[in-house]
Motif scaffolding. Sequence first.
Motif, short mmCIF file in Angstrom:
data_model
loop_
_atom_site.label_atom_id
_atom_site.label_comp_id
_atom_site.label_asym_id
_atom_site.label_seq_id
_atom_site.Cartn_x
_atom_site.Cartn_y
_atom_site.Cartn_z
N ASP A 90 44.04 38.09 -35.35
CA ASP A 90 43.96 36.78 -35.98
C ASP A 90 42.49 36.38 -35.99
O ASP A 90 41.61 37.17 -35.69
CB ASP A 90 44.82 35.75 -35.22
N ASP A 91 42.21 35.15 -36.35
CA ASP A 91 40.83 34.68 -36.42
C ASP A 91 40.42 33.91 -35.18
O ASP A 91 39.39 33.21 -35.19
CB ASP A 91 40.66 33.79 -37.66
N VAL A 92 41.20 34.01 -34.12
CA VAL A 92 40.89 33.28 -32.89
C VAL A 92 39.69 33.93 -32.20
O VAL A 92 39.65 35.15 -32.01
CB VAL A 92 42.10 33.26 -31.94
N VAL A 93 38.70 33.12 -31.84
CA VAL A 93 37.53 33.61 -31.11
C VAL A 93 37.90 33.69 -29.63
O VAL A 93 38.31 32.71 -29.03
CB VAL A 93 36.32 32.67 -31.30
N ARG A 94 37.73 34.88 -29.07
CA ARG A 94 38.08 35.08 -27.66
C ARG A 94 37.16 36.12 -27.04
O ARG A 94 36.36 36.75 -27.72
CB ARG A 94 39.53 35.53 -27.54
N GLY A 95 37.26 36.26 -25.73
CA GLY A 95 36.47 37.27 -25.03
C GLY A 95 35.52 36.65 -24.02
O GLY A 95 35.35 35.44 -23.93
N LEU A 118 36.54 23.39 -25.70
CA LEU A 118 37.72 22.79 -26.31
C LEU A 118 38.01 23.42 -27.68
O LEU A 118 39.17 23.58 -28.07
CB LEU A 118 37.52 21.28 -26.46
N ARG A 119 36.95 23.79 -28.38
CA ARG A 119 37.12 24.43 -29.68
C ARG A 119 37.53 25.89 -29.56
O ARG A 119 38.29 26.40 -30.40
CB ARG A 119 35.82 24.32 -30.47
N TYR A 120 37.04 26.56 -28.51
CA TYR A 120 37.34 27.98 -28.32
C TYR A 120 37.93 28.20 -26.92
O TYR A 120 37.28 28.77 -26.04
CB TYR A 120 36.07 28.83 -28.49
N ALA A 284 29.66 32.50 -32.29
CA ALA A 284 30.18 31.13 -32.25
C ALA A 284 29.33 30.25 -31.35
O ALA A 284 29.02 29.09 -31.69
CB ALA A 284 31.63 31.12 -31.77
N PHE A 285 28.91 30.79 -30.20
CA PHE A 285 28.09 29.99 -29.29
C PHE A 285 26.71 29.72 -29.87
O PHE A 285 26.21 28.59 -29.80
CB PHE A 285 27.97 30.70 -27.94
N VAL A 286 26.10 30.75 -30.43
CA VAL A 286 24.78 30.59 -31.03
C VAL A 286 24.82 29.52 -32.13
O VAL A 286 23.98 28.62 -32.19
CB VAL A 286 24.25 31.92 -31.58
N ASP A 287 25.82 29.62 -32.99
CA ASP A 287 25.94 28.65 -34.08
C ASP A 287 26.15 27.24 -33.54
O ASP A 287 25.58 26.27 -34.07
CB ASP A 287 27.10 29.03 -35.01
N ALA A 288 26.97 27.11 -32.50
CA ALA A 288 27.24 25.79 -31.92
C ALA A 288 25.97 25.18 -31.33
O ALA A 288 25.70 23.99 -31.51
CB ALA A 288 28.32 25.91 -30.84
#
Length: 310
Positions: A90-95, A118-120, A284-288
Amino acid sequence: MEEPLESAELLAFTRTVDARSLSRAALELRVPRATIGRRLQRLEERLGVRLLRRTTRSLLLTDAGEALYRSARIALDAVRQAEESVRRRDDVVRGELRVSVPPFTNPHFHTLIADFMLRYPEVSLQLHFSTQHADLQRGAFDVAIRGTRALEPGLVARVLTRSSLIAVAAPSYLARKGKPRTLRDLRQHSCLLSFARGELPQTHWIDRKGRQVQVAGGIASNDITFLRQAAIDGIGIAYLPLEHVRPALDDGRLVQVLKGNLETTTQLAVVYLEREFLAPQVRAFVDAVVVFAREHPEALWPEPPRPLKA
């Protein structure tokens, strides 16, 4: 043709290097300490070289160990990313995400981290607060936020915010020691030093033209909040970001010295390894962080404390 090295042995080796301890590596991998020792021994026997020099207090990498460590980190990270790509349907960001940041005292930065989690919620975040210069090449961290002027090869930096770096001192110090008129005058003054790369006390500051200015002093600290307070207390001259000392300049607790000569620009950047396929949680973290810095650049500098009431 020889069979490739076992991933369990490489994992034991890299975790031991990262943890700097067989016991901590065993704890992280949830195996007995003796198992880690056996895997390291098999690895050294297989390669025919010494990888680690063990003393009663520390573990030191040999040249061969350093070379293997860098390659092993790349290989293990690739395996981890391949595994995650298969599991991810799926498109869920995990790890797992390992981040090194300076010791932020600004509560807005804490809000950034809370919003990100909260977002991830399926990201497992390891957030390490330290002034040490995180070595991303060695694989202990995926991302670092740090002051940077130059990058090692293989790294990418996205600038988050910039600030002027200025020299400041308390009026009481200048009344006692005199005001420096030239850069050479700093040799007769007590300078409050930070740590170069977070490791060793500075021996030089950088002037407006990018030249090194030799400095010395009785205090060195990797905490710029402490250095600012030491300057306010009249102990010496500090070289700090303008945002960090502006309130003390405004109320007269500090004054700028060597204006126009001892000034340069400092910047904070989010730094990560240059890779063809960046792990989703890293991206995702870099973008945030980049978006957050664009909206709240002041929140990435430590928040100056309010002076105590008399």
